[in-house]
Motif scaffolding. Structure first.
Motif, PDB file in Angstrom:
ATOM      1  N   LYS A  30      -2.100   0.861   8.417  1.00 30.55           N
ATOM      2  CA  LYS A  30      -2.038   2.324   8.395  1.00 30.55           C
ATOM      3  C   LYS A  30      -2.012   2.887   6.978  1.00 30.55           C
ATOM      4  CE  LYS A  30       3.012   2.877   8.545  1.00 30.55           C
ATOM      5  NZ  LYS A  30       3.163   3.493   7.227  1.00 30.55           N
ATOM      6  N   ASP A  31      -1.707   2.056   5.983  1.00 32.40           N
ATOM      7  CA  ASP A  31      -1.499   2.562   4.631  1.00 32.40           C
ATOM      8  C   ASP A  31      -2.565   2.176   3.626  1.00 32.40           C
ATOM      9  OD1 ASP A  31       0.924   3.974   5.090  1.00 32.40           O
ATOM     10  OD2 ASP A  31       2.021   2.077   5.120  1.00 32.40           O
ATOM     11  N   ILE A  32      -3.342   1.140   3.897  1.00 31.37           N
ATOM     12  CA  ILE A  32      -4.348   0.745   2.923  1.00 31.37           C
ATOM     13  C   ILE A  32      -5.425   1.832   2.865  1.00 31.37           C
ATOM     14  CG2 ILE A  32      -5.680  -0.665   4.557  1.00 31.37           C
ATOM     15  CD1 ILE A  32      -6.222  -2.556   2.138  1.00 31.37           C
ATOM     16  N   THR A  33      -5.689   2.326   1.659  1.00 30.98           N
ATOM     17  CA  THR A  33      -6.544   3.508   1.497  1.00 30.98           C
ATOM     18  C   THR A  33      -7.941   3.138   1.007  1.00 30.98           C
ATOM     19  OG1 THR A  33      -5.895   3.846  -0.809  1.00 30.98           O
ATOM     20  CG2 THR A  33      -4.514   4.879   0.900  1.00 30.98           C
ATOM     21  N   GLU A  34      -8.829   4.089   1.146  1.00 26.30           N
ATOM     22  CA  GLU A  34     -10.177   3.912   0.607  1.00 26.30           C
ATOM     23  C   GLU A  34     -10.131   3.738  -0.906  1.00 26.30           C
ATOM     24  OE1 GLU A  34     -14.344   5.860   1.741  1.00 26.30           O
ATOM     25  OE2 GLU A  34     -13.067   7.237   0.580  1.00 26.30           O
ATOM     26  N   ASP A  35      -9.184   4.428  -1.571  1.00 20.60           N
ATOM     27  CA  ASP A  35      -9.043   4.286  -3.021  1.00 20.60           C
ATOM     28  C   ASP A  35      -8.749   2.838  -3.409  1.00 20.60           C
ATOM     29  OD1 ASP A  35      -9.569   6.901  -3.558  1.00 20.60           O
ATOM     30  OD2 ASP A  35      -7.482   7.509  -3.833  1.00 20.60           O
ATOM     31  N   VAL A  36      -7.908   2.165  -2.628  1.00 22.96           N
ATOM     32  CA  VAL A  36      -7.611   0.752  -2.892  1.00 22.96           C
ATOM     33  C   VAL A  36      -8.880  -0.076  -2.763  1.00 22.96           C
ATOM     34  CG1 VAL A  36      -6.403  -1.291  -2.029  1.00 22.96           C
ATOM     35  CG2 VAL A  36      -5.166   0.869  -2.289  1.00 22.96           C
ATOM     36  N   LEU A  37      -9.638   0.151  -1.713  1.00 26.08           N
ATOM     37  CA  LEU A  37     -10.858  -0.617  -1.484  1.00 26.08           C
ATOM     38  C   LEU A  37     -11.888  -0.357  -2.580  1.00 26.08           C
ATOM     39  CD1 LEU A  37     -11.249  -0.132   2.376  1.00 26.08           C
ATOM     40  CD2 LEU A  37     -10.105  -1.989   1.165  1.00 26.08           C
ATOM     41  N   LEU A  38     -12.018   0.884  -2.996  1.00 31.02           N
ATOM     42  CA  LEU A  38     -12.972   1.210  -4.061  1.00 31.02           C
ATOM     43  C   LEU A  38     -12.538   0.600  -5.394  1.00 31.02           C
ATOM     44  CD1 LEU A  38     -13.702   4.944  -3.165  1.00 31.02           C
ATOM     45  CD2 LEU A  38     -15.229   2.973  -2.864  1.00 31.02           C
ATOM     46  N   THR A  39     -11.232   0.556  -5.649  1.00 29.40           N
ATOM     47  CA  THR A  39     -10.725  -0.092  -6.862  1.00 29.40           C
ATOM     48  C   THR A  39     -11.030  -1.582  -6.832  1.00 29.40           C
ATOM     49  OG1 THR A  39      -8.946   1.544  -7.054  1.00 29.40           O
ATOM     50  CG2 THR A  39      -8.666  -0.520  -8.267  1.00 29.40           C
ATOM     51  N   VAL A  74     -11.241  -2.313   9.671  1.00 30.62           N
ATOM     52  CA  VAL A  74     -12.009  -3.527   9.371  1.00 30.62           C
ATOM     53  C   VAL A  74     -13.446  -3.157   9.005  1.00 30.62           C
ATOM     54  CG1 VAL A  74     -12.959  -5.657  10.359  1.00 30.62           C
ATOM     55  CG2 VAL A  74     -10.564  -5.039  10.783  1.00 30.62           C
ATOM     56  N   ASP A  75     -14.032  -2.218   9.758  1.00 29.37           N
ATOM     57  CA  ASP A  75     -15.390  -1.773   9.456  1.00 29.37           C
ATOM     58  C   ASP A  75     -15.473  -1.189   8.045  1.00 29.37           C
ATOM     59  OD1 ASP A  75     -16.152  -2.507  11.994  1.00 29.37           O
ATOM     60  OD2 ASP A  75     -16.054  -0.470  12.812  1.00 29.37           O
ATOM     61  N   GLN A  76     -14.472  -0.406   7.676  1.00 30.48           N
ATOM     62  CA  GLN A  76     -14.459   0.217   6.347  1.00 30.48           C
ATOM     63  C   GLN A  76     -14.380  -0.840   5.250  1.00 30.48           C
ATOM     64  OE1 GLN A  76     -10.863   2.324   5.098  1.00 30.48           O
ATOM     65  NE2 GLN A  76     -12.140   4.025   4.346  1.00 30.48           N
ATOM     66  N   ILE A  77     -13.547  -1.847   5.446  1.00 26.54           N
ATOM     67  CA  ILE A  77     -13.440  -2.927   4.469  1.00 26.54           C
ATOM     68  C   ILE A  77     -14.777  -3.644   4.322  1.00 26.54           C
ATOM     69  CG2 ILE A  77     -12.371  -5.178   4.005  1.00 26.54           C
ATOM     70  CD1 ILE A  77      -9.849  -4.086   5.446  1.00 26.54           C
ATOM     71  N   THR A 130       0.022   5.547  -7.618  1.00 26.97           N
ATOM     72  CA  THR A 130      -0.212   4.968  -6.295  1.00 26.97           C
ATOM     73  C   THR A 130      -0.513   3.482  -6.436  1.00 26.97           C
ATOM     74  OG1 THR A 130      -2.587   5.386  -6.379  1.00 26.97           O
ATOM     75  CG2 THR A 130      -1.168   7.156  -5.499  1.00 26.97           C
ATOM     76  N   PHE A 131      -0.638   2.807  -5.297  1.00 28.06           N
ATOM     77  CA  PHE A 131      -0.960   1.385  -5.375  1.00 28.06           C
ATOM     78  C   PHE A 131      -2.349   1.168  -5.953  1.00 28.06           C
ATOM     79  CE2 PHE A 131      -2.572  -2.600  -3.413  1.00 28.06           C
ATOM     80  CZ  PHE A 131      -1.819  -3.450  -4.190  1.00 28.06           C
ATOM     81  N   ASP A 153       0.809  -1.220   0.000  1.00 30.76           N
ATOM     82  CA  ASP A 153       0.000   0.000   0.000  1.00 30.76           C
ATOM     83  C   ASP A 153       0.842   1.270   0.000  1.00 30.76           C
ATOM     84  OD1 ASP A 153      -2.854  -1.055   0.321  1.00 30.76           O
ATOM     85  OD2 ASP A 153      -1.764  -2.107   1.870  1.00 30.76           O
ATOM     86  N   SER A 154       2.126   1.149   0.296  1.00 37.21           N
ATOM     87  CA  SER A 154       2.991   2.328   0.227  1.00 37.21           C
ATOM     88  C   SER A 154       3.696   2.431  -1.126  1.00 37.21           C
ATOM     89  CB  SER A 154       4.020   2.318   1.366  1.00 37.21           C
ATOM     90  OG  SER A 154       4.858   1.182   1.270  1.00 37.21           O
ATOM     91  N   TYR A 155       3.291   1.573  -2.092  1.00 34.89           N
ATOM     92  CA  TYR A 155       3.841   1.687  -3.444  1.00 34.89           C
ATOM     93  C   TYR A 155       3.627   3.112  -3.952  1.00 34.89           C
ATOM     94  CZ  TYR A 155       4.499   1.045  -8.458  1.00 34.89           C
ATOM     95  OH  TYR A 155       4.938   1.171  -9.755  1.00 34.89           O
ATOM     96  N   ASN A 156       4.695   3.692  -4.511  1.00 36.59           N
ATOM     97  CA  ASN A 156       4.627   5.077  -4.977  1.00 36.59           C
ATOM     98  C   ASN A 156       5.718   5.284  -6.029  1.00 36.59           C
ATOM     99  OD1 ASN A 156       3.457   7.913  -4.281  1.00 36.59           O
ATOM    100  ND2 ASN A 156       5.670   8.230  -4.400  1.00 36.59           N
ATOM    101  N   PHE A 157       5.286   5.509  -7.264  1.00 33.21           N
ATOM    102  CA  PHE A 157       6.258   5.694  -8.343  1.00 33.21           C
ATOM    103  C   PHE A 157       5.931   6.983  -9.093  1.00 33.21           C
ATOM    104  CE2 PHE A 157       8.248   5.250 -12.438  1.00 33.21           C
ATOM    105  CZ  PHE A 157       9.439   4.594 -12.167  1.00 33.21           C
ATOM    106  N   ILE A 158       6.928   7.864  -9.201  1.00 37.57           N
ATOM    107  CA  ILE A 158       6.754   9.117  -9.926  1.00 37.57           C
ATOM    108  C   ILE A 158       7.353   8.957 -11.316  1.00 37.57           C
ATOM    109  CG2 ILE A 158       7.269  11.587  -9.986  1.00 37.57           C
ATOM    110  CD1 ILE A 158       7.496  11.501  -6.939  1.00 37.57           C
ATOM    111  N   GLN A 159       6.524   9.085 -12.340  1.00 37.01           N
ATOM    112  CA  GLN A 159       6.973   8.934 -13.713  1.00 37.01           C
ATOM    113  C   GLN A 159       7.741  10.178 -14.154  1.00 37.01           C
ATOM    114  OE1 GLN A 159       3.103   7.977 -15.510  1.00 37.01           O
ATOM    115  NE2 GLN A 159       3.824   5.866 -15.770  1.00 37.01           N
TER     116      GLN A 159
END
Length: 476
Positions: A271-280, A319-322, A246-247, A232-238
């Motif tokens: 601490k790093d898994i985001t709502e964007d990941v869950l929505l994806t 956990v609730d968010q997931i 982002t991940f 979840d901390s994957y981060n690459f700047i092109q």
């Protein structure tokens, strides 16, 4: 650092005297190498990178260590038991050299990084010691060792990702594969050696990741697992656009390779898994509904000592968010019993957070102090071993109950299953997994199916570890 299926120990070999199937291309090479991998999925992925490098030097893989010119053990330092197992195996491999003059034995991975010259000088078990960022130097190190010198390279790198190396899929079922997306870890969990053995985080260029997924799919693979100590901390700047990948975006890019390619990932730091990941995940059917979310302890006090940077309540809200965004998501975890100063109440907090989270399964261990970690320097390992073992057994017993309850809820449900191969217990049954990463076994019923096919299976019964069912017509 996240444990990536800690101590899910596998040994890539069959013992002397047992029949074995040759690895792909094994007969094409006059020189042979053998690799035994321990610990996390990242180690198994690294072994496939090593195999690719050695192939280019004229070495083919073998499952028979006694016929190998190079014998490597890819090691794990996360627990003392893992290191003890590796030492025992190295002692056995040292004896093989008596019957095969010129054969070399080497240590790869985290123990190589942590113990460095100890293997070479004090114990004299090996000829090569190679850290996880130094695999490109293997050809030169092998040449050095062949000349009678002790060869070592354990230098850590700030930018090595092996992005340009196409891994050789060792012991592959031809259906599932790992793709390493990043290396290292910036989290300084006090119990963990990984930041010291694998270095700082660096993310691999996304185009190379997508290209590897496309290549695997073109060769018949139907599932990839994106690997990192903390994906979840994957981060690459092109460089060309300045755009940050982002991940969540990377996950989407890999999912878009084909709707027939399943995508998993491991491991997530809470601490790093985001709502964007869950929505994806919710947006793409081929991104599996499964998250490995290590909690380590249910006590906020212990979590602070571990430097996990979240509280008990914060984890529960995650956990609730997931559950809210992906209602059918499978969740697994890691737990450590008996960390420094842990009280009975701290232990009860761990049991209660397990009940709250309703884990499908978990990896459970008692605390093993690792030299060089922050915990070893800061805290006394003061929980008696007997207490650690008792608490661990209570955790294990509870997780067995939770796993069984979770599986019983699946009885009567129908799942899309990716066939991975035959059941270990019967050639008349297929084994596969559903999106939630649960193993499902079902009869072949003389249908014209093969590994890599998707089928629908209705679950009819279960035990603590496995779902059992029957194939049914495809659901709309």
């Amino acid at each position: 650092m996240e444990t990536l299926e800690l101590q899910n120990k596998q040994i890539n070999e069959l013992r002397q005297g047992e029949a074995y199937e040759p690895l792909p291309g094994e007969q094409q090479y006059s020189k042979k190498f053998y690799i035994e991998s321990y610990g996390c999925q990242m180690n198994f992925s690294d072994s496939e990178i090593v195999a690719s490098i050695l192939n280019k030097e004229g070495f083919g893989a073998t499952r028979n260590a006694e016929e190998a010119d190079l014998i490597f053990v890819n090691t794990c330092s996360i627990r003392e038991k893992a290191e003890q197992t590796v030492r025992k195996r190295l002692t056995e491999f040292k004896k093989y050299k008596t019957n095969r003059p010129g054969a070399l034995v080497g240590v790869l991975g985290c123990m190589a990084e942590r113990l460095k010259s100890k293997f070479l000088e004090e114990e004299k078990l090996v000829d090569l010691v190679v850290g996880p960022d130094a695999y490109r130097s293997l050809p030169a190190l092998v040449e050095e060792a062949q000349s009678g010198q002790k060869a070592i390279n354990v230098l850590l790198s700030r930018d090595e990702t092996y992005a340009d190396i196409s891994p050789v899929r060792l012991n592959s079922n031809g259906v599932t594969a790992f793709i390493s997306i990043m290396r290292g870890c910036n989290n300084m969990c006090t119990f963990c050696v990984v930041p010291f053995t694998r270095g700082r985080e660096r993310s691999r260029e996304p185009k190379s990741i997508v290209a590897e997924a496309e290549d695997l799919f073109s060769r018949g693979f139907k599932e990839v697992t994106l690997l990192g100590q903390n994906v979840d901390s994957y981060n690459f700047i092109q460089e060309e656009t300045g755009q940050t990948i982002t991940f969540a975006r990377l996950l989407e890019l890999v999912a878009q390779v084909s709707p027939e390619l399943r995508v998993r990932f491991s491991t997530s730091h809470p601490k790093d898994i985001t709502e964007d990941v869950l929505l994806t995940m919710a947006r793409y059917e081929n991104i599996c509904n499964y998250i490995h979310l290590p909690v380590q302890s249910g006590s906020s006090r212990i979590l602070q000592l571990m430097n996990r940077t979240y509280t008990r309540e914060w984890y529960m809200s995650k956990v609730d968010q997931i559950r809210r965004i992906i209602p059918e998501c499978g969740i697994s975890s890691d737990m450590i019993a008996g960390f420094c100063t842990e009280t009975d109440q701290d232990h009860e907090d761990t049991l209660s957070i397990m009940r709250y989270s309703q884990y499908d399964y978990a990896y459970m261990f008692y605390y093993s102090e690792r030299p060089g970690t922050l915990a070893a320097r800061r805290f006394e390992d003061d929980v008696p071993l007997e207490t650690k073992k008792r608490r661990l057994q209570e955790i294990v017993d509870l997780q067995y109950e939770l796993s069984f309850e979770s599986n019983k809820k699946d009885v009567g449900k129908t799942y899309k299953v990716l066939i991975e191969g035959e059941s270990k217990k019967s050639e008349q049954q297929w084994m596969g997994r559903n999106s939630q990463n649960k193993v499902i076994v079902f009869p072949k019923n003389d249908q014209d199916l093969q590994k890599g096919d998707y089928v629908w299976v209705k679950v009819e019964e279960c035990n603590k570890a496995t779902l059992k069912g029957q194939m049914v017509p495809a659901m709309a």
